[in-house]
Design an enzyme around this catalytic site. Structure first.
Site, PDB file in Angstrom:
ATOM      1  N   GLU A   1       0.826  -1.203   0.000  1.00  0.00           N
ATOM      2  CA  GLU A   1       0.000   0.000   0.000  1.00  0.00           C
ATOM      3  C   GLU A   1       0.866   1.262   0.000  1.00  0.00           C
ATOM      4  O   GLU A   1       0.564   2.230  -0.694  1.00  0.00           O
ATOM      5  CB  GLU A   1      -0.934  -0.003   1.221  1.00  0.00           C
ATOM      6  CG  GLU A   1      -2.041  -1.037   1.147  1.00  0.00           C
ATOM      7  CD  GLU A   1      -2.955  -0.842  -0.057  1.00  0.00           C
ATOM      8  OE1 GLU A   1      -3.381   0.305  -0.310  1.00  0.00           O
ATOM      9  OE2 GLU A   1      -3.226  -1.833  -0.752  1.00  0.00           O
TER      10      GLU A   1
ATOM     11  N   TRP B   1       2.140   2.225  -3.441  1.00  0.00           N
ATOM     12  CA  TRP B   1       1.272   2.947  -4.370  1.00  0.00           C
ATOM     13  C   TRP B   1       1.710   4.410  -4.526  1.00  0.00           C
ATOM     14  O   TRP B   1       1.543   4.998  -5.589  1.00  0.00           O
ATOM     15  CB  TRP B   1      -0.186   2.914  -3.892  1.00  0.00           C
ATOM     16  CG  TRP B   1      -0.939   1.676  -4.278  1.00  0.00           C
ATOM     17  CD1 TRP B   1      -1.148   0.567  -3.522  1.00  0.00           C
ATOM     18  CD2 TRP B   1      -1.620   1.430  -5.526  1.00  0.00           C
ATOM     19  NE1 TRP B   1      -1.906  -0.351  -4.210  1.00  0.00           N
ATOM     20  CE2 TRP B   1      -2.216   0.154  -5.438  1.00  0.00           C
ATOM     21  CE3 TRP B   1      -1.781   2.173  -6.699  1.00  0.00           C
ATOM     22  CZ2 TRP B   1      -2.956  -0.393  -6.488  1.00  0.00           C
ATOM     23  CZ3 TRP B   1      -2.517   1.626  -7.740  1.00  0.00           C
ATOM     24  CH2 TRP B   1      -3.089   0.357  -7.633  1.00  0.00           C
TER      25      TRP B   1
ATOM     26  N   TRP C   1     -19.344  15.235 -19.336  1.00  0.00           N
ATOM     27  CA  TRP C   1     -19.620  15.307 -17.915  1.00  0.00           C
ATOM     28  C   TRP C   1     -20.718  16.321 -17.615  1.00  0.00           C
ATOM     29  O   TRP C   1     -21.001  17.206 -18.413  1.00  0.00           O
ATOM     30  CB  TRP C   1     -18.354  15.693 -17.143  1.00  0.00           C
ATOM     31  CG  TRP C   1     -17.240  14.704 -17.296  1.00  0.00           C
ATOM     32  CD1 TRP C   1     -16.111  14.849 -18.048  1.00  0.00           C
ATOM     33  CD2 TRP C   1     -17.164  13.406 -16.707  1.00  0.00           C
ATOM     34  NE1 TRP C   1     -15.327  13.725 -17.949  1.00  0.00           N
ATOM     35  CE2 TRP C   1     -15.945  12.819 -17.128  1.00  0.00           C
ATOM     36  CE3 TRP C   1     -17.984  12.679 -15.848  1.00  0.00           C
ATOM     37  CZ2 TRP C   1     -15.546  11.549 -16.735  1.00  0.00           C
ATOM     38  CZ3 TRP C   1     -17.589  11.401 -15.448  1.00  0.00           C
ATOM     39  CH2 TRP C   1     -16.381  10.857 -15.892  1.00  0.00           C
TER      40      TRP C   1
ATOM     41  N   ASN D   1      -9.309   5.474   3.142  1.00  0.00           N
ATOM     42  CA  ASN D   1      -9.037   5.215   1.727  1.00  0.00           C
ATOM     43  C   ASN D   1     -10.180   4.480   1.026  1.00  0.00           C
ATOM     44  O   ASN D   1     -10.498   4.769  -0.124  1.00  0.00           O
ATOM     45  CB  ASN D   1      -7.739   4.429   1.571  1.00  0.00           C
ATOM     46  CG  ASN D   1      -7.295   4.346   0.121  1.00  0.00           C
ATOM     47  OD1 ASN D   1      -7.092   5.373  -0.521  1.00  0.00           O
ATOM     48  ND2 ASN D   1      -7.170   3.140  -0.411  1.00  0.00           N
TER      49      ASN D   1
ATOM     50  N   TRP E   1     -15.085  14.482 -12.889  1.00  0.00           N
ATOM     51  CA  TRP E   1     -14.256  13.958 -11.802  1.00  0.00           C
ATOM     52  C   TRP E   1     -13.238  14.972 -11.291  1.00  0.00           C
ATOM     53  O   TRP E   1     -12.823  14.925 -10.138  1.00  0.00           O
ATOM     54  CB  TRP E   1     -13.524  12.693 -12.255  1.00  0.00           C
ATOM     55  CG  TRP E   1     -12.622  12.890 -13.454  1.00  0.00           C
ATOM     56  CD1 TRP E   1     -12.974  12.827 -14.775  1.00  0.00           C
ATOM     57  CD2 TRP E   1     -11.221  13.193 -13.432  1.00  0.00           C
ATOM     58  NE1 TRP E   1     -11.881  13.077 -15.577  1.00  0.00           N
ATOM     59  CE2 TRP E   1     -10.794  13.298 -14.780  1.00  0.00           C
ATOM     60  CE3 TRP E   1     -10.287  13.380 -12.414  1.00  0.00           C
ATOM     61  CZ2 TRP E   1      -9.465  13.587 -15.123  1.00  0.00           C
ATOM     62  CZ3 TRP E   1      -8.963  13.662 -12.760  1.00  0.00           C
ATOM     63  CH2 TRP E   1      -8.571  13.758 -14.112  1.00  0.00           C
TER      64      TRP E   1
ATOM     65  N   TRP F   1      -8.373   9.311  -8.017  1.00  0.00           N
ATOM     66  CA  TRP F   1      -9.521   9.749  -8.812  1.00  0.00           C
ATOM     67  C   TRP F   1      -9.521   9.094 -10.189  1.00  0.00           C
ATOM     68  O   TRP F   1     -10.574   8.761 -10.733  1.00  0.00           O
ATOM     69  CB  TRP F   1      -9.532  11.280  -8.927  1.00  0.00           C
ATOM     70  CG  TRP F   1     -10.202  11.880  -7.736  1.00  0.00           C
ATOM     71  CD1 TRP F   1      -9.618  12.312  -6.584  1.00  0.00           C
ATOM     72  CD2 TRP F   1     -11.611  12.058  -7.557  1.00  0.00           C
ATOM     73  NE1 TRP F   1     -10.568  12.748  -5.702  1.00  0.00           N
ATOM     74  CE2 TRP F   1     -11.794  12.608  -6.275  1.00  0.00           C
ATOM     75  CE3 TRP F   1     -12.725  11.811  -8.356  1.00  0.00           C
ATOM     76  CZ2 TRP F   1     -13.065  12.915  -5.767  1.00  0.00           C
ATOM     77  CZ3 TRP F   1     -13.979  12.120  -7.863  1.00  0.00           C
ATOM     78  CH2 TRP F   1     -14.144  12.658  -6.590  1.00  0.00           C
TER      79      TRP F   1
END
Length: 588
Positions: free
Chosen positions: A388, A391, A420, A455, A473, A496
């Site tokens: 993790e 990342w 969007w 998270n 987004w 995202w």
């Protein structure tokens, strides 16, 4: 609501500074560099006071085809081209370390190198940090993070003072004047060497590349080294010689690299004592104060009290939090990390983001408490946590290789064609935690109250905004950065991109989270929901996940909890159609 945010200048972090010979828009060599972006600009996504309009897909493909030099390549070239000349510059009266996102004394590569250079000639080490209101605004730095940085600087100033090292902290209003100001300070202090750790956003890479050459013209050696990542960007590539765009094969390569180069996890020594003469020579720096937060980034008194108790600052706190996690929590990490009510994570992200804790330190300490030196073996909980933390490296590697994602573009440029929505009403419901989906609302209220979000909940809320509400987004990406205390640009953008299917490995036709199923799976007892959504505290059992459909409508209605703003099945079908129409195909 959205127009108000745009008027306040709170737009997307636009790290797109065109080369000096490039127009802000229009064709060059047959390629249009930037598109005018009426929606993006109107709704605050593009900050035109700092950055040009949206980059075109064609220019993105130029990066992908290696037709344009990446900013990291510009910095590497500047460092390599000037290496011999910089090595021939003699040490004068002092050596400078420029603090940025590395606010610690321990395990800090550039700080270590600066101290070693100063000690080699018996001259003082001076540290500096620049408070830039324009950088905070352009980079969407949240007020709570600015406050954390300033509190950390106060702690760091004391830690360095114990070593006889002065820390100069100054507020500079105009970000474009920063390079000249640094050179001016070096000349004032008689410093001929500057050391800094690299940051991988486009602005910073281009600035440091320019400064490397500009400093040399003034007889100053500026050395920029990789330290933010455990493995520096550019060190890992596939068998085809390409940068990885999918995490799993990248992580295998990352682990293999560290197994082959175990010294990469060795710590850098903390600097020793400065010459005693530094106290008198730089008395004004030692007595200098930490500036207050810029007006647009200030917290009120209630917020300060709340956040200061939640988030103590400084590297000692970071190390203590890491050790407590390794001692008390990591044994259950694999099973508890996805449950927001369990408090099963390390909560070290705020320290990684500000640099009070090096990722290298965290990985090394996790390895040391494992039953093996193999980073992906031994205790599964430890191996899971290491993966993790990795990342963070991955997303910085992606950013360095595909710099246009720092310029308001999706990882795959063709995803720009997805249409969007820009509904102020729906966006307000999402930001305030009034969507009618309890798990989403709980998470957004946690963010607004604490400056932090679990998270798993970041994925749920991001997916909901993009997939259920079909809102751009980038609005959510902005909102997170403007409210998170641990806002890290690469990690936030990567998260995202995952949730909105606009990033690496997008999978838009499979990755549509069902908020109700996510809620039942990861907050089965509703403990997290009831903590953050007080309107539902009296709702019994599993009805808390969907009160209006599970017999608790009267309670929810009485307490003022809203009904769902969209219905999942309808939203899912609409989302699939929108992606298919934008991409012109039914698969990723």
């Amino acid at each position: 609501m959205l127009q108000k945010r745009a008027a306040n200048g709170n737009g997307i972090k636009r790290k797109a500074i065109p080369p000096p010979d490039s127009p802000r828009k229009g064709p060059k060599n047959g390629i249009t560099l930037y598109n005018e972006s009426p929606k993006e600009e109107a709704y605050g996504i593009v900050q035109r006071e700092f950055y040009p309009p949206e980059m075109t897909n064609a220019r993105c493909h130029q990066y992908n085809n290696n037709e344009l030099p990446r900013p990291i390549e510009l910095l590497e070239a500047a460092q390599e081209d000037t290496k011999e000349a910089r090595e021939n510059i003699p040490v004068k009266d002092a050596v400078v370390h420029w603090y940025k996102c590395d606010l610690r004394t321990r395990d800090n590569k550039a700080l270590h190198l600066a101290h070693r250079k100063a000690r080699s000639k018996g001259v003082p080490l001076i540290c500096m940090y620049i408070v830039s209101p324009q950088d905070f605004q352009a980079h969407l730095t949240s007020p709570v993070r600015v406050d954390f940085i300033l509190r950390t600087l106060a702690v760091l100033k004391e830690d360095l003072a114990e070593l006889g090292i002065p820390l100069h902290v100054e507020l500079i209003e105009k970000r474009k004047t920063i390079p000249d100001k640094i050179i001016e300070w070096c000349e004032k202090w008689g410093a001929s060497h500057i050391y800094a750790n690299a940051e991988y956003e486009v602005d910073e890479l281009r600035r440091e590349a320019m400064m490397t050459r500009k400093c040399l013209d003034k007889g100053i050696s500026m050395t920029v080294v990789p330290d933010t990542c455990v493995v520096a960007p550019g060190e890992l590539s596939s068998q085809q010689g390409r940068q990885y765009a999918v995490y799993s094969p990248w992580f295998r390569a990352w682990v293999a690299y560290l197994h082959q180069h175990p010294h990469q996890l060795d710590p850098y020594e903390r600097p020793g004592q400065n010459p005693s003469s530094a106290h008198e020579k730089f008395k004004d720096i030692f007595e200098g104060k930490i500036p207050e937060a810029p007006e647009n980034k200030k917290l009120n008194d209630e917020e300060k009290k709340r956040f200061h108790s939640m988030w103590p600052a400084g590297e000692q706190e970071a190390l203590a939090r890491l050790e407590m996690f390794l001692d008390q929590k990591i044994g259950k990490y694999k099973d508890s990390r996805n449950f927001p009510a369990s408090n099963g994570t390390a909560c070290t992200s705020v320290h990684f983001a500000s640099g009070t804790l090096a990722a290298r330190t965290a990985i090394r300490r996790a390895r040391d408490v494992n039953s093996t030196t193999q980073l992906d073996k031994g205790n599964l909980d430890i191996a899971s946590w290491i993966s993790e933390v990795a990342w963070r490296d991955f997303y910085k590697h992606v950013l360095a290789h595909w710099p246009y994602i720092c310029m308001n573009k999706p990882f795959k440029p063709e995803y720009t064609n997805i249409a969007w929505e820009y509904s102020p009403t729906l966006f307000h419901a999402w930001t305030t935690g009034h969507t009618g989906y309890p798990i989403v609302d709980a998470a957004m209220r946690q963010l607004n109250t604490t400056g932090y979000m679990h998270n798993r909940c970041r994925m749920i809320t991001a997916s909901f905004l993009a997939k259920h509400l079909l809102l751009d987004w980038r609005l959510g990406e902005i909102y997170f950065m403007e409210h998170l205390i641990d806002g890290d640009w690469a990690s936030n953008n990567g998260g995202w991109g995952f949730s909105a299917s606009s990033g690496v490995d997008p999978q838009p036709y499979f990755r549509i989270f069902n908020p109700l199923l996510q809620s039942e799976k990861f907050d089965a007892a509703g403990e997290y929901i009831r903590k953050w959504v007080p309107e539902l505290r009296e709702v019994p059992g599993k009805a808390v996940h969907d009160p209006y459909a599970r017999g608790a409508a009267k309670v929810a209605e009485k307490e003022g909890y809203p009904r769902m703003v969209v219905e999942h099945r309808v939203a899912r079908e609409r989302c699939l159609e929108r992606y298919k129409a934008g991409l012109g195909r039914g698969t990723a």
